[in-house]
Motif scaffolding. Structure first.
Motif, PDB file in Angstrom:
ATOM      1  N   LYS A 190      18.160  52.705  67.244  1.00 23.84           N
ATOM      2  CA  LYS A 190      18.269  51.892  68.455  1.00 23.84           C
ATOM      3  C   LYS A 190      19.697  51.380  68.639  1.00 23.84           C
ATOM      4  N   PRO A 233      10.168  55.653  63.933  1.00 19.93           N
ATOM      5  CA  PRO A 233      11.544  55.152  63.855  1.00 19.93           C
ATOM      6  C   PRO A 233      12.426  55.688  64.979  1.00 19.93           C
ATOM      7  N   ARG A 250       6.557  50.768  70.402  1.00 18.47           N
ATOM      8  CA  ARG A 250       5.674  49.919  69.578  1.00 18.47           C
ATOM      9  C   ARG A 250       6.118  49.873  68.112  1.00 18.47           C
ATOM     10  N   ASN A 251       7.242  50.481  67.795  1.00 20.17           N
ATOM     11  CA  ASN A 251       7.765  50.541  66.421  1.00 20.17           C
ATOM     12  C   ASN A 251       6.840  51.277  65.458  1.00 20.17           C
ATOM     13  N   GLU A 252       6.047  52.185  65.974  1.00 20.34           N
ATOM     14  CA  GLU A 252       5.195  53.020  65.123  1.00 20.34           C
ATOM     15  C   GLU A 252       5.966  54.227  64.598  1.00 20.34           C
ATOM     16  N   ARG A 291       5.200  55.322  71.258  1.00 18.07           N
ATOM     17  CA  ARG A 291       5.080  54.961  69.838  1.00 18.07           C
ATOM     18  C   ARG A 291       6.387  54.367  69.304  1.00 18.07           C
ATOM     19  N   ILE A 292       7.525  54.841  69.795  1.00 17.79           N
ATOM     20  CA  ILE A 292       8.813  54.254  69.407  1.00 17.79           C
ATOM     21  C   ILE A 292       8.902  52.827  69.945  1.00 17.79           C
ATOM     22  N   PHE A 347      18.192  54.321  72.693  1.00 22.05           N
ATOM     23  CA  PHE A 347      18.279  54.840  71.332  1.00 22.05           C
ATOM     24  C   PHE A 347      18.907  56.222  71.349  1.00 22.05           C
ATOM     25  N   GLU A 381      18.035  46.868  72.992  1.00 19.64           N
ATOM     26  CA  GLU A 381      16.628  46.595  73.278  1.00 19.64           C
ATOM     27  C   GLU A 381      16.502  45.199  73.849  1.00 19.64           C
ATOM     28  N   LYS A 393      10.236  50.123  79.143  1.00 17.58           N
ATOM     29  CA  LYS A 393       9.053  49.914  78.312  1.00 17.58           C
ATOM     30  C   LYS A 393       7.768  49.996  79.131  1.00 17.58           C
ATOM     31  N   LEU A 445      14.602  50.005  76.331  1.00 11.97           N
ATOM     32  CA  LEU A 445      15.059  50.398  74.996  1.00 11.97           C
ATOM     33  C   LEU A 445      16.037  51.553  75.152  1.00 11.97           C
TER      34      LEU A 445
END
Length: 137
Positions: free
Chosen positions: A21, A18, A14-16, A11-12, A31, A24, A47, A29
């Motif tokens: 970061k 926060p 997919r930017n769903e 979900r992170i 973070f 990327e 990813k 990614l």
């Protein structure tokens, strides 16, 4: 085990959800861990949908470890640390808590580590550390 595309890291990606970061690209990614074992604790994830390191395609594993090294060098420089603990837990029996392969980069010595995910970190302090690492990248 079948990959769960609703896990927190998926979900992170997919930017769903926060994340603070620091790096990327199309394949990886990096973070900040919001429940750090030490100041600057960073996670690097491919990813690719893989639960453990053993599920990750060799090409994705090779590329991910290159980014792990790049981020570790930036952490060492930006945070002026003398050591970084690299940890990768594959499978629940090994202590993996999120079913998406990930690498922990923890700036410290093994004797300074706190227990993982014990306490929520100070988000503002984490953001400051993230900016220092990003600047070093």
């Amino acid at each position: 085990m079948v990959y769960d595309d609703q896990n927190i890291f998926a979900r992170i990606i997919r930017n769903e959800l926060p994340a603070i970061k620091i790096y990327e690209d199309d394949h990886v990614l990096a973070f900040m861990d919001i429940m750090p074992q030490a100041e600057g604790h960073t996670l690097v994830i491919p990813k690719s949908p893989a639960i453990t390191l053993l599920d990750l395609a060799p090409e994705a594993a090779a590329y991910t470890i290159q980014i792990v090294q790049k981020v570790a060098k930036a952490m060492e420089q930006a945070l002026e640390v003398k050591g970084i603990v690299l940890m990768q837990l594959s499978g629940a029996a090994a202590g993996q808590t999120v079913p998406h392969v990930h690498f922990h980069l923890i700036p410290s010595s093994i004797h300074e580590l706190g227990k993982h995910a014990l306490h929520m970190g100070d988000q503002e302090k984490i953001k400051v550390l993230a900016e220092k690492i990003k600047a070093a990248l």
